[in-house]
Design a protein around this motif. Structure first.
Motif, short mmCIF file in Angstrom:
data_model
loop_
_atom_site.label_atom_id
_atom_site.label_comp_id
_atom_site.label_asym_id
_atom_site.label_seq_id
_atom_site.Cartn_x
_atom_site.Cartn_y
_atom_site.Cartn_z
N TRP A 28 45.91 37.66 31.76
CA TRP A 28 44.30 37.34 32.22
C TRP A 28 44.27 39.17 33.36
O TRP A 28 43.43 39.50 33.74
N LEU A 29 44.72 40.44 33.56
CA LEU A 29 44.49 41.51 33.75
C LEU A 29 44.22 42.45 32.60
O LEU A 29 43.25 43.09 32.69
N ILE B 113 47.36 48.79 39.22
CA ILE B 113 47.28 47.50 39.86
C ILE B 113 48.01 47.19 41.18
O ILE B 113 48.94 48.19 41.09
N GLY C 255 36.89 44.67 38.33
CA GLY C 255 38.41 44.17 37.42
C GLY C 255 38.27 43.39 37.89
O GLY C 255 37.90 42.14 37.67
N VAL C 256 39.71 42.86 38.58
CA VAL C 256 40.31 41.13 38.75
C VAL C 256 41.31 41.22 39.32
O VAL C 256 42.89 41.98 39.85
N VAL C 257 41.24 39.36 39.66
CA VAL C 257 42.02 39.11 40.41
C VAL C 257 43.00 37.71 40.15
O VAL C 257 42.25 37.17 39.08
N LEU D 167 37.22 46.78 43.39
CA LEU D 167 37.46 45.74 41.77
C LEU D 167 35.48 46.09 41.83
O LEU D 167 35.58 45.68 39.88
N LYS E 174 45.60 51.71 33.46
CA LYS E 174 44.69 50.13 35.07
C LYS E 174 45.63 51.00 35.85
O LYS E 174 46.22 50.98 35.77
N ASP F 298 41.92 49.21 39.42
CA ASP F 298 41.61 48.13 38.79
C ASP F 298 41.73 46.42 39.02
O ASP F 298 41.43 45.43 38.15
N ALA F 299 43.40 46.10 39.22
CA ALA F 299 44.08 45.23 39.65
C ALA F 299 44.41 44.48 41.08
O ALA F 299 45.10 45.30 41.19
N SER G 231 37.14 33.33 33.99
CA SER G 231 36.98 33.53 35.12
C SER G 231 36.98 31.85 36.11
O SER G 231 36.75 30.76 35.04
#
Length: 266
Positions: A230-231, A8, A131-133, A126, A6, A82-83, A239
């Protein structure tokens, strides 16, 4: 390897919580864009974390185009994103008497607007990676200490943004947004701040139980451990959540009148 391959971005990752998150992410197999304001600290962090799966970007997070440059660096280097971890922040004391319009705008620009602009810049990539924040806030977002007015306002804004985008972006872009609110953490900068306030070299060993029921305050590595959840994919579809990481309840606690001489959450 919970974050294997990933990519990041971790802002404010040359020291403290940000560096701890970057280190934990690398241990879990990620590739990380390290970011900070000082070149010397950036070089030291890169050397400590290793150069194989990291790349450094040194720039003021509020500089025009910084968000785009960070995102482009990640994508150019590793082909995807990805993040995003919005950790960079300006921790500064102020109250109603010392906070004017210009000062408040500056704090908001660093702590609230810059993270928003980074999310906007990262969103197309993302969306592709689903993906994720992860926003790093503060327990001060709930009301804040008397001498952290502007900072608390900015973290309150960040928390509202997390809940808003955490509700909308999974549906529109497939991107999750969550937040961690650390309590009092023993970072390098916090050690320096407290010594500047006149406390002893080992002030962190003499904290009243009111603030540290366990006998100590939090370590950056403990915040980082929570960030990995969380990642990672194991947090599934969750979320719009804000998790307080502190060792006592926030509501209903009455601090002594002289609390400002010892207390100083991020």
């Amino acid at each position: 390897m919970r974050l294997k391959n990933k990519v990041i971005i971790v802002t404010g990752s040359t020291t403290g919580i940000g560096k701890a998150i970057a280190k934990a992410a690398l241990t879990e197999g990620a590739k990380v864009v390290i970011h900070g304001l000082e070149e010397d600290l950036g070089q030291l962090a890169t050397k400590e974390l290793g150069e194989d799966n990291t790349i450094l970007h040194v720039e003021d997070i509020t500089a025009a185009g910084c968000a785009e440059r960070l995102v482009n660096l990640a994508v150019k280097t590793w082909g995807k994103l990805d993040a995003l971890v919005n950790n960079a922040a300006w921790i500064v004391s102020s109250d109603i008497d010392t906070t004017d319009k210009e000062f408040l705008e500056k704090v908001l620009e660093v702590n609230s607007i810059a993270p928003f602009l980074l999310i906007k810049s990262a969103l197309p990539h993302l969306s592709t990676s689903k993906g994720v924040v992860l926003n790093i806030g503060s327990v001060n977002a709930w009301s804040g200490e008397p001498n952290l007015l502007a900072y608390s306002i900015s973290k309150g804004a960040l928390m509202t943004m997390t809940r808003n985008l955490g509700d909308v972006l999974p549906r529109t872009h497939g991107v999750r947004v969550n937040q961690i609110n650390p309590g009092w953490v023993l970072t390098e900068r916090e050690m320096i701040r407290k010594k500047q306030h006149g406390l002893s070299e080992k002030w962190y060993e003499e904290i009243p139980a009111m603030y540290a029921p366990s006998g100590r305050i939090l370590w950056p590595s403990e915040i980082a451990a929570a960030a990995i959840y969380w990642l990672a994919d194991e947090s599934g579809p969750i979320s719009g959540q804000v998790v307080d990481l502190e060792q006592h309840p926030l509501m209903g606690r009455n601090a002594p009148k002289d609390s400002s001489t010892i207390h100083g959450k991020p």
